[in-house]
Design a protein around this motif. Sequence first.
Motif, PDB file in Angstrom:
ATOM      1  N   LEU A 110      -9.160 -28.428 -42.455  1.00  0.00           N
ATOM      2  CA  LEU A 110      -9.355 -29.647 -42.955  1.00  0.00           C
ATOM      3  C   LEU A 110      -8.797 -30.702 -42.136  1.00  0.00           C
ATOM      4  O   LEU A 110      -9.061 -31.945 -42.166  1.00  0.00           O
ATOM      5  N   SER A 116     -13.078 -32.759 -41.852  1.00  0.00           N
ATOM      6  CA  SER A 116     -12.356 -33.787 -42.812  1.00  0.00           C
ATOM      7  C   SER A 116     -13.122 -34.843 -43.223  1.00  0.00           C
ATOM      8  O   SER A 116     -12.761 -35.338 -44.149  1.00  0.00           O
ATOM      9  N   TYR A 179      -6.378 -28.585 -50.456  1.00  0.00           N
ATOM     10  CA  TYR A 179      -7.579 -29.603 -50.131  1.00  0.00           C
ATOM     11  C   TYR A 179      -7.120 -30.899 -50.839  1.00  0.00           C
ATOM     12  O   TYR A 179      -7.636 -32.212 -50.087  1.00  0.00           O
ATOM     13  N   ALA A 183      -7.656 -33.676 -47.924  1.00  0.00           N
ATOM     14  CA  ALA A 183      -8.937 -34.131 -47.977  1.00  0.00           C
ATOM     15  C   ALA A 183      -9.037 -35.241 -48.858  1.00  0.00           C
ATOM     16  O   ALA A 183      -9.911 -36.151 -48.626  1.00  0.00           O
ATOM     17  N   HIS A 186      -5.191 -37.410 -48.212  1.00  0.00           N
ATOM     18  CA  HIS A 186      -4.924 -37.839 -46.726  1.00  0.00           C
ATOM     19  C   HIS A 186      -3.344 -37.938 -46.546  1.00  0.00           C
ATOM     20  O   HIS A 186      -3.070 -38.667 -45.679  1.00  0.00           O
TER      21      HIS A 186
END
Length: 207
Positions: A110, A116, A179, A183, A186
């Motif tokens: 990721l 990303s 995640y 993702a 951030h």
Amino acid sequence: MPSAPTPQSPAPTPERRLPGGPVLQDSVTQAISAAFFEELASVGYARLSLETVAKRAGAGKAAIYRRWPSKLEMTVALISAVAVDAPETVDTGTLRGDVRAFLADLANGLSHRLPSKIIPDLLAESTRNPELAQALLAAVRDPRRAKATGLLERAVERGELPTQVDRELALDFLAGPLYWRLAVLHAPTSPDYLDRLTDKLLAAFAA
């Protein structure tokens, strides 16, 4: 859900010939694949143009259509090739070690500049494109979740998890929190974040 794949050029394979057609040069296929991932990360699936991919690869548009008949089939084929060819989950000998290794692999994926951008875009596009969604579920999610299930099965065999553990929910737990943080939000992670997340996941599995 298993770890994130890292796009890269496919391993070299012998040149092949389409029935009644020209030889498909491996070097051209690799150039197109690399151009595809760069373009997908740059503009997203909706704006992805096969003409632009071909131009970035230094190839003609016909070279793409000799390999993939549409943008959808090209996307599914290249994404699934990277995802399904990923290695099996690491067997460290303990559930905690396996989960920690899984999270480290996911975090690395990721954090890579291509996944990303590509993964969130494809997930968002899938909500608008049922054909893409179904193709990615069958070609990417299902095979990779099947691989990740091995982590849970090993723990059951070692007696670290009960046989009735909810495998579907456990797989969601494995990938979901990390995640979301990396993702979606951030957000940065502290050096001990993966260790703390591992402890939380083990507690959830045992609940």
